[in-house]
Design a protein around this motif. Structure first.
Motif, PDB file in Angstrom:
ATOM      1  N   ASP A 140      -7.331  -4.723  -0.358  1.00 37.85           N
ATOM      2  CA  ASP A 140      -6.940  -6.070  -0.784  1.00 37.85           C
ATOM      3  C   ASP A 140      -5.519  -6.430  -0.354  1.00 37.85           C
ATOM      4  O   ASP A 140      -4.936  -7.398  -0.859  1.00 37.85           O
ATOM      5  N   LEU A 141      -4.947  -5.630   0.544  1.00 39.97           N
ATOM      6  CA  LEU A 141      -3.554  -5.848   0.948  1.00 39.97           C
ATOM      7  C   LEU A 141      -3.301  -7.303   1.378  1.00 39.97           C
ATOM      8  O   LEU A 141      -2.379  -7.950   0.877  1.00 39.97           O
ATOM      9  N   GLU A 142      -4.112  -7.805   2.287  1.00 43.54           N
ATOM     10  CA  GLU A 142      -3.902  -9.167   2.805  1.00 43.54           C
ATOM     11  C   GLU A 142      -4.077 -10.217   1.706  1.00 43.54           C
ATOM     12  O   GLU A 142      -3.364 -11.203   1.669  1.00 43.54           O
ATOM     13  N   LYS A 143      -5.027  -9.954   0.813  1.00 46.30           N
ATOM     14  CA  LYS A 143      -5.335 -10.928  -0.262  1.00 46.30           C
ATOM     15  C   LYS A 143      -4.234 -11.001  -1.306  1.00 46.30           C
ATOM     16  O   LYS A 143      -4.002 -12.036  -1.914  1.00 46.30           O
ATOM     17  N   THR A 144      -3.558  -9.855  -1.531  1.00 45.54           N
ATOM     18  CA  THR A 144      -2.625  -9.776  -2.661  1.00 45.54           C
ATOM     19  C   THR A 144      -1.171  -9.602  -2.230  1.00 45.54           C
ATOM     20  O   THR A 144      -0.291  -9.422  -3.067  1.00 45.54           O
ATOM     21  N   PHE A 145      -0.922  -9.670  -0.919  1.00 45.46           N
ATOM     22  CA  PHE A 145       0.421  -9.391  -0.404  1.00 45.46           C
ATOM     23  C   PHE A 145       1.439 -10.370  -0.997  1.00 45.46           C
ATOM     24  O   PHE A 145       1.254 -11.588  -0.935  1.00 45.46           O
ATOM     25  N   PRO A 146       2.537  -9.861  -1.567  1.00 45.76           N
ATOM     26  CA  PRO A 146       3.516 -10.758  -2.200  1.00 45.76           C
ATOM     27  C   PRO A 146       4.239 -11.638  -1.184  1.00 45.76           C
ATOM     28  O   PRO A 146       4.705 -11.138  -0.152  1.00 45.76           O
ATOM     29  N   GLU A 147       4.336 -12.894  -1.513  1.00 42.98           N
ATOM     30  CA  GLU A 147       4.961 -13.853  -0.593  1.00 42.98           C
ATOM     31  C   GLU A 147       6.416 -13.460  -0.300  1.00 42.98           C
ATOM     32  O   GLU A 147       7.158 -13.093  -1.214  1.00 42.98           O
ATOM     33  N   GLY A 148       6.779 -13.504   0.946  1.00 45.17           N
ATOM     34  CA  GLY A 148       8.177 -13.271   1.317  1.00 45.17           C
ATOM     35  C   GLY A 148       8.580 -11.806   1.366  1.00 45.17           C
ATOM     36  O   GLY A 148       9.732 -11.487   1.647  1.00 45.17           O
ATOM     37  N   CYS A 149       7.654 -10.912   1.094  1.00 42.66           N
ATOM     38  CA  CYS A 149       8.000  -9.483   1.101  1.00 42.66           C
ATOM     39  C   CYS A 149       8.272  -9.022   2.533  1.00 42.66           C
ATOM     40  O   CYS A 149       7.491  -9.293   3.435  1.00 42.66           O
ATOM     41  N   LYS A 150       9.390  -8.344   2.700  1.00 42.91           N
ATOM     42  CA  LYS A 150       9.778  -7.893   4.049  1.00 42.91           C
ATOM     43  C   LYS A 150       9.907  -6.375   4.132  1.00 42.91           C
ATOM     44  O   LYS A 150      10.097  -5.819   5.204  1.00 42.91           O
ATOM     45  N   ILE A 151       9.880  -5.715   2.963  1.00 44.06           N
ATOM     46  CA  ILE A 151      10.134  -4.269   2.949  1.00 44.06           C
ATOM     47  C   ILE A 151       8.962  -3.520   2.316  1.00 44.06           C
ATOM     48  O   ILE A 151       8.486  -3.881   1.239  1.00 44.06           O
ATOM     49  N   ALA A 152       8.530  -2.454   3.013  1.00 44.66           N
ATOM     50  CA  ALA A 152       7.466  -1.613   2.462  1.00 44.66           C
ATOM     51  C   ALA A 152       7.918  -0.156   2.466  1.00 44.66           C
ATOM     52  O   ALA A 152       8.588   0.282   3.394  1.00 44.66           O
ATOM     53  N   ILE A 153       7.532   0.543   1.409  1.00 48.11           N
ATOM     54  CA  ILE A 153       7.783   1.986   1.344  1.00 48.11           C
ATOM     55  C   ILE A 153       6.446   2.676   1.612  1.00 48.11           C
ATOM     56  O   ILE A 153       5.440   2.350   0.980  1.00 48.11           O
ATOM     57  N   LEU A 154       6.459   3.597   2.547  1.00 45.83           N
ATOM     58  CA  LEU A 154       5.220   4.293   2.905  1.00 45.83           C
ATOM     59  C   LEU A 154       5.224   5.702   2.353  1.00 45.83           C
ATOM     60  O   LEU A 154       6.058   6.520   2.751  1.00 45.83           O
TER      61      LEU A 154
END
Ligand code: NAD
Length: 212
Positions: free
Chosen positions: A140-154
């Motif tokens: 559901d990543l694309e469906k729920t991705f927070p608006e304006g988020c630029k940073i991800a921790i993997l």
């Protein structure tokens, strides 16, 4: 405001985030002004170093006022400007296993760089909430991705490149990478790798250098 920017050394730049973190805590505690000795106490950095570093932040004669000290808000704004940071970065975490859970539980993000707004995992059983943060399925990543988020921790172990590609397609520009996998990113995406083993290797090298 900052026009000595180019002259700032790497060592000075690396201290700025430490100042920023301490000052945001002070600000949160209601401290409107501070002395370099107080910042020194909070960061463990010599106050002479702090005053010299602050000299790079402005062309003004001095940022501090005699008897009052530095204006906390002003210095925070300048440091944010130099570091290009916002207080409210929306960060996402991918992979909520051992490491991801520890990162999520470590909640001292506030007043520093922002916060983890939601996290993702491929394990359907984990979907729900963890440490007060919404946990979505990675499908559901694309469906729920927070608006304006630029940073991800993997903090994942499988399908790293595929996940990175999906994140970049969503506009992620910075990745904090805990995986030990090799992956490629577009030119405009920055990856910061965090690796305990590399840190220990560097530590041992420094210890050897001290022995010489
Ligand atoms: N950098 C370091 O110093 C360091 C230290 C320890 C572990 N690691 C690495 O961090 C990663 C996580 O370690 P761990 O001990 O937490 O493992 P773990 O198995 O406990 O957790 C991994 C989690 O990620 C999820 N996951 C895996 N692939 C996914 C994907 N493509 N999308 C969404 N979720 C996914 C799994 O379901 C699991 O919940 C591993 O790659 C490990 O090698 C790095």
């Amino acid at each position: 405001m900052v026009n000595k920017h180019q002259k700032i050394s790497k060592a000075t730049m690396s201290r700025f985030p430490r100042y920023l973190k301490a000052l945001r805590n002070m600000q949160h505690e209601g401290k409107e002004h501070f002395l370099s000795s107080e910042l020194s106490e909070a960061t463990g950095i010599l106050d002479t170093t702090i005053r010299r570093d602050f000299g790079f932040l402005t062309d003004k004669e001095s940022l501090g006022k005699r008897g009052i000290g530095y204006d906390t808000k002003e210095i925070i704004n300048i440091l944010n400007n130099v570091l290009g940071l916002g207080l409210d970065e929306s960060i996402i975490l991918i992979g909520v296993g051992n490491l991801g859970s520890a990162i999520l539980k470590y909640n001292r993000w506030q007043y520093t760089v922002g916060k983890i707004v939601c996290c993702y995992d491929q394990d359907q059983n984990k979907v729900g909430e963890r440490f007060g943060v919404k946990l979505n399925h990675i499908d559901d990543l694309e469906k729920t991705f927070p608006e304006g988020c630029k940073i991800a921790i993997l903090a994942i172990s499988d399908q790293v490149q595929e996940t990175v590609d999906r994140l970049m397609a969503l506009g992620v520009k910075g990745i904090v990478d805990f995986t030990h996998s090799h992956f490629t990113v577009h030119d405009d995406v920055v990856v910061q790798t965090v690796d305990v083993v590399v840190a220990i290797q560097e530590l041992v090298l420094k210890m050897h250098a001290n022995d010489e």
